[in-house]
Design a protein around this motif. Structure first.
Motif, PDB file in Angstrom:
ATOM      1  N   ARG A  58      22.301  33.053  37.156  1.00  0.00           N
ATOM      2  CA  ARG A  58      22.562  32.304  38.378  1.00  0.00           C
ATOM      3  C   ARG A  58      23.916  32.622  38.988  1.00  0.00           C
ATOM      4  O   ARG A  58      24.022  32.847  40.193  1.00  0.00           O
ATOM      5  CB  ARG A  58      22.468  30.805  38.120  1.00  0.00           C
ATOM      6  N   TYR A  59      24.951  32.606  38.173  1.00  0.00           N
ATOM      7  CA  TYR A  59      26.281  32.779  38.744  1.00  0.00           C
ATOM      8  C   TYR A  59      26.896  34.117  38.349  1.00  0.00           C
ATOM      9  O   TYR A  59      26.846  34.512  37.194  1.00  0.00           O
ATOM     10  CB  TYR A  59      27.214  31.652  38.286  1.00  0.00           C
ATOM     11  N   GLU A  90      32.277  40.885  41.073  1.00  0.00           N
ATOM     12  CA  GLU A  90      31.113  41.709  40.741  1.00  0.00           C
ATOM     13  C   GLU A  90      30.288  42.021  41.979  1.00  0.00           C
ATOM     14  O   GLU A  90      29.527  42.988  41.993  1.00  0.00           O
ATOM     15  CB  GLU A  90      30.229  40.989  39.724  1.00  0.00           C
ATOM     16  N   ILE A  91      30.412  41.201  43.006  1.00  0.00           N
ATOM     17  CA  ILE A  91      29.582  41.344  44.200  1.00  0.00           C
ATOM     18  C   ILE A  91      30.276  42.180  45.268  1.00  0.00           C
ATOM     19  O   ILE A  91      29.666  43.043  45.892  1.00  0.00           O
ATOM     20  CB  ILE A  91      29.221  39.949  44.753  1.00  0.00           C
ATOM     21  N   ASN A 113      31.032  38.933  55.725  1.00  0.00           N
ATOM     22  CA  ASN A 113      29.839  39.773  55.631  1.00  0.00           C
ATOM     23  C   ASN A 113      29.134  39.610  54.295  1.00  0.00           C
ATOM     24  O   ASN A 113      27.931  39.842  54.185  1.00  0.00           O
ATOM     25  CB  ASN A 113      30.200  41.244  55.858  1.00  0.00           C
ATOM     26  N   HIS A 114      29.890  39.240  53.265  1.00  0.00           N
ATOM     27  CA  HIS A 114      29.313  39.061  51.933  1.00  0.00           C
ATOM     28  C   HIS A 114      28.934  37.607  51.654  1.00  0.00           C
ATOM     29  O   HIS A 114      28.390  37.310  50.595  1.00  0.00           O
ATOM     30  CB  HIS A 114      30.309  39.523  50.861  1.00  0.00           C
ATOM     31  N   LEU A 115      29.222  36.708  52.593  1.00  0.00           N
ATOM     32  CA  LEU A 115      29.056  35.283  52.330  1.00  0.00           C
ATOM     33  C   LEU A 115      27.636  34.872  51.917  1.00  0.00           C
ATOM     34  O   LEU A 115      27.479  34.093  50.976  1.00  0.00           O
ATOM     35  CB  LEU A 115      29.510  34.465  53.544  1.00  0.00           C
ATOM     36  N   GLN A 137      24.921  33.445  44.721  1.00  0.00           N
ATOM     37  CA  GLN A 137      25.125  33.920  43.363  1.00  0.00           C
ATOM     38  C   GLN A 137      26.410  33.459  42.691  1.00  0.00           C
ATOM     39  O   GLN A 137      26.529  33.575  41.484  1.00  0.00           O
ATOM     40  CB  GLN A 137      25.100  35.452  43.344  1.00  0.00           C
ATOM     41  N   CYS A 138      27.368  32.963  43.458  1.00  0.00           N
ATOM     42  CA  CYS A 138      28.628  32.547  42.854  1.00  0.00           C
ATOM     43  C   CYS A 138      28.660  31.039  42.656  1.00  0.00           C
ATOM     44  O   CYS A 138      27.941  30.291  43.315  1.00  0.00           O
ATOM     45  CB  CYS A 138      29.809  32.977  43.735  1.00  0.00           C
TER      46      CYS A 138
END
Length: 199
Positions: A135-136, A141-142, A183-185, A191-192
């Protein structure tokens, strides 16, 4: 679950089922042409994958989209785009149970409700553990090069120490960093840990 119910089946997962040294596209195409159903497991990264849409299209052409199961994990709802047209399951116990039950029913496989319930209940704890473990993830990492986004003098010095007063250039750099983060939100939100989602 299908194995516990005595159902003869064969599953295919491209990352594990294609032998080393084989031409993966040919192998994948051949397997898709033999499949009777597909489970599209969507994570925040997979939503934008061209391959997910390719495989959905290939399976839809094979049996008219009737046996495509969309399974969401850490994906914010509602799901948009072409895959949003499918009724979907999410990675909760009851939703996953319904998806597996509907999959077996759509293939007209024999399964008694009581036997199905026992088989699903036996396997759910392991799957739930694996889903929770996945999950997290840490934001580092992302976002590749996360720390480098802040590798600017603006973020590294106290305001009273600023001797370079190129404020517009500094502001433009801060905006550039903010845009890269935003942009990554969608992936970060899925995932975070919630504490990492704050701007």
């Amino acid at each position: 679950v299908a194995g516990d119910l005595g159902i003869d089946y064969r599953s295919f997962l491209s990352s594990q089922s294609i032998p080393i040294g084989k031409r993966w596209f040919d192998w994948l195409t051949a397997e898709l042409s033999k499949a009777n159903a597909a489970v599209l497991c969507l994570t925040p990264e997979a939503i934008s994958s061209d391959w997910i849409h390719y495989e959905a299209g290939a399976m839809g052409a094979r049996f008219g989209y009737e046996r495509i199961m969309v399974f969401l994990h850490n994906v914010p709802e509602p799901l948009t785009g072409p895959l949003g047209e499918f009724q979907h399951a999410n990675s909760t116990r009851e939703s996953t149970r319904k998806m597996v039950s509907d999959l077996i029913a759509s293939l007209e496989l024999p399964a008694q409700d009581a036997a199905f319930g026992r088989a699903f209940d036996a396997h759910w704890p392991r799957l739930e553990t694996e889903l929770r473990a996945s999950r997290y993830r840490h934001v580092r990492e992302i976002i590749s090069g996360f720390e480098s986004l802040f590798d600017r003098k603006t973020f590294r010095e106290a305001s009273y120490e600023c001797v370079d007063e190129s404020w517009l250039r500094r502001y433009a750099g801060v905006v550039e960093t903010l845009v890269a983060l935003r942009n990554h939100l969608p992936i970060i939100e899925g995932q975070c840990h919630p504490n990492e989602n704050r701007e």
